[in-house]
Design an enzyme around this catalytic site. Structure first.
Site, PDB file in Angstrom:
ATOM      1  N   ILE A 116       0.901  -1.152   0.000  1.00 44.58           N
ATOM      2  CA  ILE A 116       0.000   0.000   0.000  1.00 44.58           C
ATOM      3  C   ILE A 116       0.942   1.205   0.000  1.00 44.58           C
ATOM      4  O   ILE A 116       1.502   1.560   1.030  1.00 44.58           O
ATOM      5  CB  ILE A 116      -0.932  -0.003   1.227  1.00 44.58           C
ATOM      6  CG1 ILE A 116      -1.821  -1.256   1.215  1.00 44.58           C
ATOM      7  CG2 ILE A 116      -1.801   1.250   1.238  1.00 44.58           C
ATOM      8  CD1 ILE A 116      -2.752  -1.389   2.401  1.00 44.58           C
ATOM      9  N   PRO A 117       1.180   1.780  -1.178  1.00 46.57           N
ATOM     10  CA  PRO A 117       2.396   2.579  -1.414  1.00 46.57           C
ATOM     11  C   PRO A 117       2.410   3.993  -0.835  1.00 46.57           C
ATOM     12  O   PRO A 117       2.380   4.994  -1.551  1.00 46.57           O
ATOM     13  CB  PRO A 117       2.468   2.608  -2.946  1.00 46.57           C
ATOM     14  CG  PRO A 117       1.038   2.547  -3.381  1.00 46.57           C
ATOM     15  CD  PRO A 117       0.363   1.647  -2.384  1.00 46.57           C
ATOM     16  N   CYS A 118       2.537   4.075   0.477  1.00 46.19           N
ATOM     17  CA  CYS A 118       2.622   5.379   1.138  1.00 46.19           C
ATOM     18  C   CYS A 118       3.901   6.117   0.746  1.00 46.19           C
ATOM     19  O   CYS A 118       3.967   7.347   0.867  1.00 46.19           O
ATOM     20  CB  CYS A 118       2.517   5.223   2.648  1.00 46.19           C
ATOM     21  SG  CYS A 118       3.644   4.017   3.355  1.00 46.19           S
ATOM     22  N   HIS A 119       4.917   5.378   0.272  1.00 43.05           N
ATOM     23  CA  HIS A 119       6.167   6.032  -0.127  1.00 43.05           C
ATOM     24  C   HIS A 119       5.989   6.904  -1.375  1.00 43.05           C
ATOM     25  O   HIS A 119       6.853   7.719  -1.684  1.00 43.05           O
ATOM     26  CB  HIS A 119       7.251   4.975  -0.384  1.00 43.05           C
ATOM     27  CG  HIS A 119       6.929   4.026  -1.494  1.00 43.05           C
ATOM     28  ND1 HIS A 119       6.047   2.979  -1.327  1.00 43.05           N
ATOM     29  CD2 HIS A 119       7.342   3.969  -2.784  1.00 43.05           C
ATOM     30  CE1 HIS A 119       5.950   2.314  -2.469  1.00 43.05           C
ATOM     31  NE2 HIS A 119       6.715   2.903  -3.357  1.00 43.05           N
ATOM     32  N   ARG A 120       4.867   6.760  -2.073  1.00 41.04           N
ATOM     33  CA  ARG A 120       4.625   7.550  -3.288  1.00 41.04           C
ATOM     34  C   ARG A 120       4.007   8.922  -2.992  1.00 41.04           C
ATOM     35  O   ARG A 120       3.672   9.658  -3.907  1.00 41.04           O
ATOM     36  CB  ARG A 120       3.737   6.773  -4.264  1.00 41.04           C
ATOM     37  CG  ARG A 120       4.399   5.499  -4.788  1.00 41.04           C
ATOM     38  CD  ARG A 120       3.508   4.721  -5.726  1.00 41.04           C
ATOM     39  NE  ARG A 120       4.064   3.382  -5.946  1.00 41.04           N
ATOM     40  CZ  ARG A 120       3.358   2.345  -6.370  1.00 41.04           C
ATOM     41  NH1 ARG A 120       2.066   2.484  -6.638  1.00 41.04           N
ATOM     42  NH2 ARG A 120       3.934   1.168  -6.531  1.00 41.04           N
TER      43      ARG A 120
END
Length: 199
Positions: A164-168
């Site tokens: 769940i790409p919170c780094h984006r």
């Protein structure tokens, strides 16, 4: 074990969040939480799995070590039993970081608002990024400015830090910004995704 007040257990399959009843969740208690440390494209990675559902992916360095990451998860979720299984975790992690064929299911705990934010995170294309304001606009285009702080909090509560790409999500000025496991890991993830976007 009851979910915390105003929070719900969700099973995430193919990007869809499915509500778990208390009875469905209690079936997980029959299984130990399995965990291990594996190599990832951006360094050592802590991975936890509960009844074949991923529940945490964390990136490690001198500031973030396996024992405190595991301890925080066990405490937060009141996990009754857990065991190391590096072989199984390694196979699961390899599939997760396979950019061409990543199939996974996850177990997450959050509020209805957290769920909306995490669903929006899954809409950010691989190899790209959005600002916190941009993410807020994905959730509510009418009053996004009022949501930015709350959106940032929900992003930070996500334990499946790569899938769940919170780094984006980055700052409005383009700077990488904060990340639970260190901004340097966030930077490396973004760079790796840009490099492998068309692989």
């Amino acid at each position: 074990m009851q979910a915390a007040k105003n929070k719900q257990w969700y099973l995430v399959k193919q990007g869809v969040f499915l509500d778990l009843s208390q009875e469905q969740f209690e079936s997980y208690l029959e299984f130990p939480l399995e965990y291990g440390t594996v190599s990832s494209p951006v360094g050592l990675c802590f991975v936890a799995l509960w009844n074949d559902a991923l529940c945490q992916i964390g990136f490690m360095d001198s500031s973030y070590q396996e024992e405190p990451i595991l301890g925080a998860l066990v405490k937060q979720w009141k996990v009754p039993k857990y065991e190391r299984n590096d072989q199984k975790i390694g196979q699961v992690a390899e599939s997760c970081f396979n950019t061409s064929d990543s199939v996974w299911q996850g177990l997450v705990l959050g509020s209805a608002f957290d769920k909306r934010v995490w669903e929006a995170l899954l809409q950010i294309p691989y190899g790209e990024s959005v600002s916190y304001l941009g993410l807020a606009q994905m959730i509510d285009s009418s009053t996004p400015q009022n949501l930015v702080r709350s959106v940032g909090g929900a992003v930070g509560r996500n334990l499946l830090g790569y899938l769940i790409p919170c780094h984006r999500v980055v700052y409005n000025n383009g700077k990488v910004g904060k990340f639970r496991y260190g901004s340097h890991h966030k930077q490396r993830l973004l760079e790796w995704e840009r490099q492998t976007k068309y692989c």
